[in-house]
Design a protein around this motif. Sequence first.
Motif, mmCIF file in Angstrom:
data_model
loop_
_atom_site.group_PDB
_atom_site.id
_atom_site.type_symbol
_atom_site.label_atom_id
_atom_site.label_comp_id
_atom_site.label_asym_id
_atom_site.label_seq_id
_atom_site.Cartn_x
_atom_site.Cartn_y
_atom_site.Cartn_z
ATOM 1 N N ARG A 374 61.849 28.205 -6.227
ATOM 2 C CA ARG A 374 62.336 29.316 -7.050
ATOM 3 C C ARG A 374 61.708 30.618 -6.517
ATOM 4 N NH1 ARG A 374 61.922 32.283 -11.802
ATOM 5 N NH2 ARG A 374 59.755 31.799 -12.285
ATOM 6 N N SER A 375 62.522 31.369 -5.831
ATOM 7 C CA SER A 375 61.985 32.595 -5.229
ATOM 8 C C SER A 375 61.715 33.648 -6.307
ATOM 9 C CB SER A 375 62.992 33.124 -4.210
ATOM 10 O OG SER A 375 62.534 34.344 -3.702
ATOM 11 N N LYS A 376 60.502 34.219 -6.239
ATOM 12 C CA LYS A 376 60.120 35.237 -7.224
ATOM 13 C C LYS A 376 59.988 36.591 -6.538
ATOM 14 C CE LYS A 376 57.343 32.124 -10.069
ATOM 15 N NZ LYS A 376 55.983 31.765 -10.426
ATOM 16 N N HIS A 377 60.045 37.620 -7.382
ATOM 17 C CA HIS A 377 59.847 38.983 -6.884
ATOM 18 C C HIS A 377 58.392 39.343 -7.186
ATOM 19 C CE1 HIS A 377 61.217 43.467 -6.998
ATOM 20 N NE2 HIS A 377 60.780 43.114 -5.801
ATOM 21 N N VAL A 378 57.577 39.446 -6.140
ATOM 22 C CA VAL A 378 56.136 39.585 -6.333
ATOM 23 C C VAL A 378 55.642 40.924 -5.769
ATOM 24 C CG1 VAL A 378 53.868 38.496 -5.980
ATOM 25 C CG2 VAL A 378 55.923 37.074 -5.997
ATOM 26 N N ALA A 379 54.806 41.608 -6.559
ATOM 27 C CA ALA A 379 54.145 42.823 -6.053
ATOM 28 C C ALA A 379 52.719 42.471 -5.672
ATOM 29 C CB ALA A 379 54.135 43.901 -7.124
ATOM 30 N N VAL A 380 52.333 42.874 -4.481
ATOM 31 C CA VAL A 380 50.931 42.713 -4.063
ATOM 32 C C VAL A 380 50.383 44.127 -3.869
ATOM 33 C CG1 VAL A 380 49.361 41.784 -2.326
ATOM 34 C CG2 VAL A 380 51.429 40.503 -2.937
ATOM 35 N N VAL A 381 49.291 44.438 -4.564
ATOM 36 C CA VAL A 381 48.732 45.790 -4.483
ATOM 37 C C VAL A 381 47.443 45.747 -3.662
ATOM 38 C CG1 VAL A 381 48.001 47.828 -5.766
ATOM 39 C CG2 VAL A 381 49.652 46.227 -6.784
ATOM 40 N N GLY A 382 47.442 46.455 -2.539
ATOM 41 C CA GLY A 382 46.279 46.488 -1.652
ATOM 42 C C GLY A 382 46.547 45.662 -0.405
ATOM 43 N N ALA A 383 46.462 46.315 0.762
ATOM 44 C CA ALA A 383 46.720 45.613 2.026
ATOM 45 C C ALA A 383 45.442 45.456 2.834
ATOM 46 C CB ALA A 383 47.792 46.341 2.833
#
Length: 670
Positions: A374-383
């Motif tokens: 189940r593909s989700k829409h994910v935000a990752v903050v900080g690279a």
Amino acid sequence: MSPYPNLLSPLDLGFTTLRNRVLMGSMHTGLEDKAAHFPELAEYYAERARGGVGLIVTGGFAPNKTGWLLPLASKLTTSAEARQHRQLTAPVHEAGGKIALQVLHAGRYAYHPLSVSASSIKAPINPFRPRALTNHGVKQQINAFANCAALAREAGYDGVEIMGSEGYLINQFLAERTNKRTDAWGGTPEKRRRFAVEIVKRIREKAGDDFIIIYRLSMLDLVPGGQRWEDVVALAQEVESAGATIINTGIGWHEARVPTIVTSVPRAAFTWVTGKLKPHVGIPVVTSNRINMPQVAEEALSNGDADLVSMARPFLADPEWIRKAETGREDEINTCIACNQACLDHAFKRKLVSCMVNPRAGHETTLTLAPTRRSKHVAVVGAGPAGLSTATALAERGHSVELFEADDEIGGQFGIARKIPGKEEFAETIRYYRRRVAVTGVKLHLGTRVTAGDLTGFDEVVLATGVAPRVPSLPGIDHPKVLSYVDVVRHGKPVGERVAVIGAGGIGVDVSEFLTHTGSPALDLDAWMAEWGVTDPEQAAGGLTERRPEPSPRQVFLLQRKKSGIGSGLGKTSGWVHRAALKAKRVEQITGVTYERIDDDGLHITVDGKPRLLEVDTVVVCAGQEPVRDLADALRAAGLPVHLIGGADVAAELDAKRAIDQGTRLAATL
Ligand code: FAD
Ligand code: NAP
Ligand code: SF4
């Protein structure tokens, strides 16, 4: 036309052919010690064989109990054990690879009371005094090597590597330093070589002609009382005559006080030694140490220094290294940055070996990045390392990932680390992730400092916002002469000729090295050899001479409140290198410090109840870090699932190993 025509060309050994010129050097992972772990070890080898490695060399297996590195460590002495090894050899062959067993007798490096050696001389790095072998005992050891090799053949191995370097038993027979015998096995260089040569002869007799025998030969002992160059050459020629198929390069004994593989050692720093030996023998020679990218490996071959290259840690970092080189994807290689943090440092702590930049290494069967259902829409903050590992692993699994970074470049604190002299390799990890972001389709937003309000509409939010430097509360901390490590290293703010560094953790030590470095680029080979006293072994036995470090351009004081030794929290395999480097630059290390105040005169401290003024122009603060996670509460209040990782989760004792591991493991489960 491949850019690596030498590296990728097959090598015909007469009775068998290697598919390329790459040998995966021996690494003890910790999975070798119990057959119960062989299924995991098999997958670890199989992944590297599928990735295209020509010839894998296993971790070391003792030929008998006296040769164990540790009690109950790996050994191969029975047919029953040989049958277990078939689990390891079969999958490598199925993947088109070849595999050799390393036979390692620890000698006086054995960490147990059964240890034996040429003479009863204790190693400086081991509390156990070895028993000197009798003449009969020496012959028994030779037989044990030959039996072990015969069993390796029974187990399906294509050959063995005889560990004749790094200061283990065979090396102990070779060097005058450790061999004081006056019988047939010592007293002259010829007699000291006899043990090594007899082992090769007996193995050839017992294992047959169509069996690879690699002899790992100590070309540069890097210890006082090491071998003279003419003896190294004579040994290589005698080993060849005795039946060796290939000679591999060994550099430095474990007790040497010269670094040989840490990140501050220039790339391919020792290929010239292999090149010096090569004209003296007719069989293929392998070069090794700090070769980590295809161009470096190709150069060592094309300039005639060697016929093969050995790389070990690079295959922990990236099992697909060869495939990527073959298909023009070298910019996708996850480069070994020679930090030792998850490999050798783990081995010394008796923890399973893995890799800082590839936490799947050694965990191939348990840490998998399977496609998501189940593909989700994910935000990752900080690279930084945490956010980059999470974002790319999530995208690899099929999630739709957006990565937000306030800075205009990815990397986080690694962008500072790479500017430290001797840590230039850290830039490779940033390059790898930059490419990985593109390949996996992560949507990257640089120069975007997000607020909680920007993150609505995502299924999950990963906060990898890292850390900010701690500002100690100290009178005068806002004095213009006070700078943070970020000001100094990242922003290049000017620093005076007398400097105090507050805080002697990993960053304080790195900053002190940054401040005391000048002149030659850190990775200049001649300057590095002068700094560590490495020379042509024809000039000095063992290749060891006087150290001539470049003087520091400034006086640095490195301070901490604790009474313990400076840098004692650093890794076992790199901490001593940093300490020796600081000493060479005459950094004054002061422990048990109480900071009083900073003013125009300098930094006022108290040590052992006595006040002292350090008349410095600059104070650089490296006093640890605090987590940056101000977004977490607002996001949770808005009902968003939030995951904190890396420094944003826990700043204390944070390192990139934890950041990358935590990120990858989170991505495997979302
Ligand atoms: P960080 O690297 O701090 O990354 C966090 C990122 O989040 C930053 O890029 C920041 O700009 C971004 N960010 C923060 N808030 C926001 C926001 N609101 N919106 C968008 N972006 C945001 N570690 C080792 O393991 N080995 C070493 O040898 C080593 N040497 C080091 C040497 C130096 C000089 C330094 C400074 C560090 C060193 N480290 C080393 C430590 C290592 O770099 C850190 O442990 C690691 O970078 C932490 O990773 P992280 O992703 O948690 O945080
Ligand atoms: P650190 O290792 O925790 O060191 C912080 C230093 O600051 C300590 O010397 C501490 O010693 C001092 N300190 C803490 N609070 C202070 C205060 N309030 N006032 C004055 N001094 C204070 O952290 P770091 O050096 O910032 O490094 C961060 C992480 O990066 C580390 O955990 C490390 O693992 C990683 N790193 C690793 C390497 C490596 O080579 N492996 C290199 C660099 C960084 P006292 O409390 O005794 O004064
Ligand atoms: Fe290389 Fe560091 Fe990984 Fe070890 S932990 S393999 S040195 S990157």
